[in-house]
Design a protein around this motif. Structure first.
Motif, short mmCIF file in Angstrom:
data_model
loop_
_atom_site.label_atom_id
_atom_site.label_comp_id
_atom_site.label_asym_id
_atom_site.label_seq_id
_atom_site.Cartn_x
_atom_site.Cartn_y
_atom_site.Cartn_z
N TRP A 52 11.65 -2.24 -6.96
CA TRP A 52 12.94 -1.54 -7.04
C TRP A 52 14.01 -2.32 -6.29
O TRP A 52 13.75 -2.94 -5.25
CB TRP A 52 12.81 -0.14 -6.46
N LYS A 53 15.21 -2.30 -6.83
CA LYS A 53 16.34 -3.04 -6.26
C LYS A 53 17.56 -2.13 -6.20
O LYS A 53 17.66 -1.15 -6.95
CB LYS A 53 16.67 -4.27 -7.10
N THR A 54 18.50 -2.48 -5.33
CA THR A 54 19.81 -1.83 -5.33
C THR A 54 20.88 -2.91 -5.23
O THR A 54 20.56 -4.10 -5.16
CB THR A 54 19.94 -0.78 -4.22
N TYR A 55 22.16 -2.51 -5.20
CA TYR A 55 23.22 -3.45 -5.53
C TYR A 55 24.17 -3.78 -4.39
O TYR A 55 24.33 -3.02 -3.43
CB TYR A 55 24.02 -2.91 -6.72
N TRP A 56 24.80 -4.93 -4.55
CA TRP A 56 25.86 -5.43 -3.67
C TRP A 56 27.18 -4.76 -4.03
O TRP A 56 27.29 -4.04 -5.02
CB TRP A 56 25.96 -6.95 -3.87
N ARG A 57 28.24 -5.03 -3.22
CA ARG A 57 29.56 -4.43 -3.47
C ARG A 57 30.13 -4.86 -4.82
O ARG A 57 30.87 -4.12 -5.47
CB ARG A 57 30.53 -4.79 -2.36
N SER A 58 29.81 -6.10 -5.27
CA SER A 58 30.13 -6.56 -6.62
C SER A 58 28.80 -6.74 -7.33
O SER A 58 28.16 -7.77 -7.21
CB SER A 58 30.90 -7.88 -6.58
N PRO A 59 28.35 -5.73 -8.07
CA PRO A 59 26.96 -5.72 -8.54
C PRO A 59 26.66 -6.68 -9.67
O PRO A 59 25.49 -6.93 -9.96
CB PRO A 59 26.76 -4.27 -9.00
N GLY A 60 27.69 -7.22 -10.32
CA GLY A 60 27.46 -8.10 -11.46
C GLY A 60 27.81 -7.39 -12.75
O GLY A 60 28.70 -6.54 -12.80
N TYR A 99 19.83 -6.34 -3.65
CA TYR A 99 18.83 -6.41 -2.58
C TYR A 99 17.50 -5.86 -3.07
O TYR A 99 17.45 -4.95 -3.90
CB TYR A 99 19.31 -5.57 -1.38
N GLU A 100 16.43 -6.40 -2.52
CA GLU A 100 15.08 -5.90 -2.76
C GLU A 100 14.35 -5.80 -1.43
O GLU A 100 14.81 -6.33 -0.42
CB GLU A 100 14.32 -6.83 -3.72
N HIS A 101 13.24 -5.09 -1.44
CA HIS A 101 12.42 -4.90 -0.23
C HIS A 101 13.21 -4.14 0.84
O HIS A 101 13.40 -2.95 0.69
CB HIS A 101 11.88 -6.24 0.29
N THR A 118 28.87 14.05 18.70
CA THR A 118 29.21 13.42 17.43
C THR A 118 28.09 13.66 16.43
O THR A 118 26.92 13.54 16.77
CB THR A 118 29.44 11.91 17.61
N VAL A 119 28.47 14.03 15.22
CA VAL A 119 27.49 14.26 14.17
C VAL A 119 27.83 13.35 12.99
O VAL A 119 28.95 13.40 12.47
CB VAL A 119 27.48 15.73 13.71
N LEU A 120 26.87 12.53 12.59
CA LEU A 120 27.00 11.69 11.40
C LEU A 120 26.33 12.40 10.24
O LEU A 120 25.12 12.66 10.28
CB LEU A 120 26.35 10.33 11.62
N ASN A 121 27.10 12.77 9.24
CA ASN A 121 26.58 13.44 8.06
C ASN A 121 26.87 12.56 6.85
O ASN A 121 28.01 12.50 6.38
CB ASN A 121 27.22 14.81 7.89
N ALA A 122 25.88 11.85 6.38
CA ALA A 122 26.06 10.85 5.32
C ALA A 122 25.50 11.39 4.01
O ALA A 122 24.30 11.64 3.89
CB ALA A 122 25.36 9.55 5.69
N GLN A 123 26.38 11.56 3.02
CA GLN A 123 25.95 11.90 1.67
C GLN A 123 25.89 10.59 0.88
O GLN A 123 26.92 10.01 0.54
CB GLN A 123 26.94 12.88 1.03
N VAL A 124 24.70 10.11 0.63
CA VAL A 124 24.48 8.78 0.07
C VAL A 124 24.24 8.86 -1.43
O VAL A 124 23.42 9.67 -1.89
CB VAL A 124 23.29 8.08 0.75
N ASP A 125 24.97 8.03 -2.18
CA ASP A 125 24.71 7.86 -3.61
C ASP A 125 24.23 6.43 -3.82
O ASP A 125 24.90 5.47 -3.43
CB ASP A 125 25.97 8.12 -4.43
N LEU A 126 23.10 6.30 -4.47
CA LEU A 126 22.42 5.02 -4.58
C LEU A 126 21.87 4.86 -5.99
O LEU A 126 21.30 5.78 -6.55
CB LEU A 126 21.27 4.98 -3.56
N LEU A 127 22.09 3.69 -6.57
CA LEU A 127 21.47 3.36 -7.85
C LEU A 127 20.36 2.35 -7.59
O LEU A 127 20.61 1.28 -7.02
CB LEU A 127 22.49 2.77 -8.83
N VAL A 128 19.15 2.70 -7.98
CA VAL A 128 18.01 1.79 -7.81
C VAL A 128 17.45 1.48 -9.20
O VAL A 128 17.39 2.34 -10.08
CB VAL A 128 16.93 2.39 -6.90
N CYS A 129 17.06 0.22 -9.38
CA CYS A 129 16.64 -0.23 -10.71
C CYS A 129 15.33 -1.02 -10.61
O CYS A 129 15.12 -1.78 -9.66
CB CYS A 129 17.71 -1.12 -11.35
N GLU A 130 14.50 -0.81 -11.61
CA GLU A 130 13.33 -1.66 -11.85
C GLU A 130 13.35 -1.98 -13.34
O GLU A 130 14.21 -2.71 -13.80
CB GLU A 130 12.03 -0.98 -11.41
N ALA A 131 12.42 -1.39 -14.13
CA ALA A 131 12.52 -1.50 -15.58
C ALA A 131 13.60 -0.57 -16.10
O ALA A 131 14.18 -0.78 -17.16
CB ALA A 131 11.17 -1.17 -16.22
#
Length: 220
Positions: A52-60, A99-101, A118-131
């Motif tokens: 599985w991989k995820t992307y850079w700020r300019s993903p291609g 990125y991978e691994h 201080t409270v860090l509340n992170a709502q994360v959106d992530l695209l991960v790809c394989e096949a």
């Protein structure tokens, strides 16, 4: 006679989000908010399983970069998301950067007020790809009480990731010239570095959903 007890420093990490694609957590170098500091060094720590991989700020040509919504956080004035140098992935003739691994995205967090809860509340959106590509969303929360102290393990991880972030202005490290070949249609860039290069690559940023092909790299 004086007696003292050593109290272990609590790890400054959020609970772990875990799936069959990725494990994720927030980490911070500080395990509290000191009275004299309005800046916290933190990181989004991702462990990608298998291929599985995820992307850079300019993903291609395809892909989406990770995003974080900090709504619900307390005592947060601003967050700067930093991007370590990516790797190049080519599949089915499509150029992607990401990125991978394992990857840690350094976060520079400015506080409204030093030395308060201080409270860090992170709502994360992530695209991960394989096949296939799978969008995933999850919440990570980290509570930092007033106080001082360093989580050395997290600090070391964040410092290593920060060293992989490209310089905003690399002119001190590289001398560069560029020209566009009207006959060949190629952009030619020449870099000079006294210490030489190891495994160089070039990632031109050219807007959303676009990418240059793999560069022809020649060392001398």
């Amino acid at each position: 006679l004086c007696a003292s007890a050593v109290t272990p420093v609590a790890a400054a990490t959020s609970d772990l989000h875990s799936s069959n694609m990725v494990d994720a957590r927030l980490i911070t170098a500080q395990n509290g908010t000191a009275l004299d500091s309005k800046v916290i060094s933190a990181g989004l720590d991702l462990r990608l399983h298998g291929k599985w991989k995820t992307y850079w700020r300019s993903p291609g040509e395809v892909g989406l970069p990770p995003t974080i919504d900090w709504t619900g956080s307390r005592n947060i004035a601003d967050v700067t998301f930093l991007w370590p140098t990516p790797k190049r992935f080519t599949a089915f003739g499509i150029e992607n950067f990401g990125y991978e691994h394992d990857v840690v995205f350094p976060l520079q967090i400015k506080l409204d007020e030093a030395g308060v809860q201080t409270v860090l509340n992170a709502q994360v959106d992530l695209l991960v790809c394989e096949a296939v590509c799978v969008p995933t969303a999850f919440a990570l929360t980290l509570d930092l009480p007033p106080g001082s102290g360093i989580d050395q393990a997290s600090a070391d991880v964040i410092a290593r990731a920060a060293k992989l972030v490209p310089l905003d202005d690399p002119t001190d490290a590289l001398n560069a010239t560029a020209n566009f070949g009207a006959d060949t249609g190629a952009l030619v860039v020449e870099f000079t570095r006294a210490a030489g290069f190891q495994n160089p690559d070039v990632f031109p940023e050219f807007g959303d959903y676009s990418a240059f092909g793999k560069p022809d790299l020649r060392l001398s």
